[in-house]
Every structure is written in structure tokens, then in C-alpha cells.
Write a protein that holds these residues in place. Structure first.
Motif, PDB file in Angstrom:
ATOM      1  N   ASP A   1      50.484  40.887  74.860  1.00  8.44           N
ATOM      2  CA  ASP A   1      49.837  39.581  74.875  1.00  8.44           C
ATOM      3  C   ASP A   1      50.862  38.492  75.196  1.00  8.44           C
ATOM      4  OD1 ASP A   1      48.339  37.303  74.474  1.00  8.44           O
ATOM      5  OD2 ASP A   1      47.818  37.758  72.384  1.00  8.44           O
ATOM      6  N   PRO A   2      51.147  38.276  76.488  1.00  7.74           N
ATOM      7  CA  PRO A   2      52.118  37.249  76.858  1.00  7.74           C
ATOM      8  C   PRO A   2      51.763  35.860  76.332  1.00  7.74           C
ATOM      9  CG  PRO A   2      51.579  38.610  78.750  1.00  7.74           C
ATOM     10  CD  PRO A   2      50.627  38.994  77.651  1.00  7.74           C
ATOM     11  N   GLU A   3      50.482  35.589  76.161  1.00  9.74           N
ATOM     12  CA  GLU A   3      50.072  34.275  75.654  1.00  9.74           C
ATOM     13  C   GLU A   3      50.568  34.070  74.224  1.00  9.74           C
ATOM     14  OE1 GLU A   3      48.882  30.534  75.938  1.00  9.74           O
ATOM     15  OE2 GLU A   3      49.007  31.972  77.568  1.00  9.74           O
ATOM     16  N   PHE A   4      50.654  35.141  73.453  1.00  7.01           N
ATOM     17  CA  PHE A   4      51.210  35.033  72.091  1.00  7.01           C
ATOM     18  C   PHE A   4      52.624  34.472  72.159  1.00  7.01           C
ATOM     19  CE2 PHE A   4      53.810  36.487  68.611  1.00  7.01           C
ATOM     20  CZ  PHE A   4      53.030  36.203  67.494  1.00  7.01           C
ATOM     21  N   PHE A   5      53.421  34.977  73.103  1.00  8.14           N
ATOM     22  CA  PHE A   5      54.801  34.499  73.249  1.00  8.14           C
ATOM     23  C   PHE A   5      54.812  33.015  73.618  1.00  8.14           C
ATOM     24  CE2 PHE A   5      58.509  33.525  75.824  1.00  8.14           C
ATOM     25  CZ  PHE A   5      59.513  33.817  74.910  1.00  8.14           C
ATOM     26  N   ARG A   6      54.039  32.640  74.611  1.00  5.74           N
ATOM     27  CA  ARG A   6      54.032  31.239  75.057  1.00  5.74           C
ATOM     28  C   ARG A   6      53.602  30.299  73.923  1.00  5.74           C
ATOM     29  NH1 ARG A   6      53.139  34.008  79.732  1.00  5.74           N
ATOM     30  NH2 ARG A   6      50.909  34.301  79.597  1.00  5.74           N
ATOM     31  N   GLN A   7      52.576  30.684  73.192  1.00 10.26           N
ATOM     32  CA  GLN A   7      52.116  29.844  72.080  1.00 10.26           C
ATOM     33  C   GLN A   7      53.167  29.769  70.979  1.00 10.26           C
ATOM     34  OE1 GLN A   7      48.281  31.418  70.941  1.00 10.26           O
ATOM     35  NE2 GLN A   7      47.308  30.695  72.820  1.00 10.26           N
ATOM     36  N   SER A   8      53.835  30.871  70.708  1.00  7.83           N
ATOM     37  CA  SER A   8      54.886  30.882  69.682  1.00  7.83           C
ATOM     38  C   SER A   8      56.031  29.965  70.065  1.00  7.83           C
ATOM     39  CB  SER A   8      55.405  32.304  69.459  1.00  7.83           C
ATOM     40  OG  SER A   8      54.396  33.130  68.940  1.00  7.83           O
ATOM     41  N   VAL A   9      56.455  30.031  71.339  1.00 14.03           N
ATOM     42  CA  VAL A   9      57.557  29.179  71.793  1.00 14.03           C
ATOM     43  C   VAL A   9      57.131  27.709  71.775  1.00 14.03           C
ATOM     44  CG1 VAL A   9      59.025  28.577  73.767  1.00 14.03           C
ATOM     45  CG2 VAL A   9      58.739  30.966  73.090  1.00 14.03           C
ATOM     46  N   ARG A  39      59.061  24.898  69.661  1.00 11.60           N
ATOM     47  CA  ARG A  39      59.527  23.644  70.272  1.00 11.60           C
ATOM     48  C   ARG A  39      58.966  22.434  69.520  1.00 11.60           C
ATOM     49  NH1 ARG A  39      58.645  22.742  76.525  1.00 11.60           N
ATOM     50  NH2 ARG A  39      60.856  22.328  76.791  1.00 11.60           N
ATOM     51  N   ALA A  40      57.676  22.441  69.264  1.00 11.90           N
ATOM     52  CA  ALA A  40      57.032  21.303  68.588  1.00 11.90           C
ATOM     53  C   ALA A  40      57.495  21.168  67.139  1.00 11.90           C
ATOM     54  CB  ALA A  40      55.518  21.442  68.641  1.00 11.90           C
ATOM     55  N   GLY A  41      57.769  22.285  66.507  1.00 13.70           N
ATOM     56  CA  GLY A  41      58.155  22.258  65.093  1.00 13.70           C
ATOM     57  C   GLY A  41      59.643  22.105  64.870  1.00 13.70           C
TER      58      GLY A  41
END
Length: 184
Positions: free
Chosen positions: A161-169, A173-175
Motif C-alpha cells: 500500500d504505497p499510499e500508506f507510506f505517503r500518508q505517513s510521511v 512532516r505536518a507533525g
């Protein structure tokens, strides 16, 4: 334009990241690179020669990234680092960290090249530590960021699930405004 040897190494590295070193034969690389198997031995006498060349390419990729980021002030450095992660070089969100995946597999296989691959991962970790220190943070902040990114790579690969990685990053970044601002 890359040489034929460089093209073969790029294909091998992509296959190693996707299928692992143990799951990739010289024949697999030859077919994917469009090179007759017999010609592979002109460029690489052994599988180990090809693995070493892939490690060279992997290290060059990291050194190129670090050289591009180097002139930036630390907050901009981290912004560019997050941008690089989100750009997903080499399909890393699907296949794992472009540096750590290869290092981890070589270590698991007991391959002598594992120590060299580990040094490349160490360069990556040291760069994060150095930049966190320049921000007035302890080196452990770089360790924590590195561990969080590696964890995101691992879970994304496990779930395919590449989207999991993008959302995690994006959440990292935001946090983590201390690394360059709270950009989503």
C-alpha cells in the motif's frame, strides 16, 4: 545517456528492491534489461559483482541526494528531504527503503556485501542526525525520524500500500514543525 552496464545495474537494483536479491537471478536481470544471458557475463563475472555494482549505484543515489540537499539551510533541507520521500524514488513506498531494504536482505542472507550496504544506511542516518543537531535538537531526533520513515516503508511494503507510506510521511512532516514547518 547511461552505458549498457549502468542500464543493467539500474534494472538489477529495481528487481532487487521488488523481489529481493535472493529472488532475482542473473537470468531475470538479463531478460528485464533485454540482454542475452551470455552477455551478462561480459559486464559481471558473478552475481556478487552485480550485487556490488548495485550497491555502488545505491550509494551514488544517496550521495547525489545528500549533495543536492547539502547547500540548503537545515529547515529547507528537511523540506527537500520530505519532498524527496513523497516523490517516491524507485517505487520505494511499494518496495521499501531504497537503501535499507537491500542492506537488510544482504544481512539476512549472510552476504559479505551486507557490511558495505550497512555503511550506506549509516551515511543516511548520520545525515539526519547532523541536520537535527544544526537545528538545535539532539541527534536522537534524527534517529526518531529515521525510524519513523523506515517503519512507514516496512508497513507500506507489507501491506502493498504505497499510499500508506505517503500518508505517513505527510503526517510526519505536518507533525514535526521543528524540521521545517507544519506543511501538509
Amino acid at each position: 545517456m547511461p552505458s549498457r552496464r549502468e542500464q543493467i545495474v539500474a534494472v538489477a537494483l529495481r528487481l532487487y528492491r521488488a523481489n529481493g536479491v535472493a529472488g532475482t537471478t542473473l537470468k531475470d536481470v538479463a531478460e528485464a534489461a533485454g540482454v542475452p544471458l551470455g552477455n551478462m557475463y561480459y559486464y559481471f563475472k558473478t552475481r556478487d559483482d552485480l550485487v556490488r555494482a548495485a550497491l555502488d549505484a545505491c550509494e551514488a543515489e544517496l550521495l547525489d541526494l545528500l549533495a543536492r540537499l547539502s547547500p540548503l539551510p537545515s529547515r529547507a533541507w528537511f523540506e527537500a528531504y520530505f519532498d524527496w520521500l513523497l516523490a517516491d524514488p524507485g517505487g520505494a513506498a511499494q518496495f521499501g527503503c531504497p537503501f535499507g531494504t537491500l542492506a537488510g536482505e544482504l544481512r539476512a542472507l549472510g552476504d559479505p556485501a551486507a557490511a558495505r550496504a550497512g555503511r550506506t544506511v549509516g551515511l543516511y542516518l548520520d545525515a539526519l542526525r547532523q541536520r537535527t543537531v544544526l537545528l538545535g535538537l539532539p541527534p536522537s531526533a534524527g534517529d526518531d525520524l529515521f525510524a519513523a520513515v523506515q517503519g512507514a516503508y516496512t508497513v507500506a511494503r507489507a501491506l502493498n500500500d504505497p499510499e500508506f507510506f505517503r500518508q505517513s510521511v505527510a503526517r510526519l512532516r505536518a507533525g514535526a514543525p521543528q524540521f521545517g514547518g507544519a506543511r501538509a
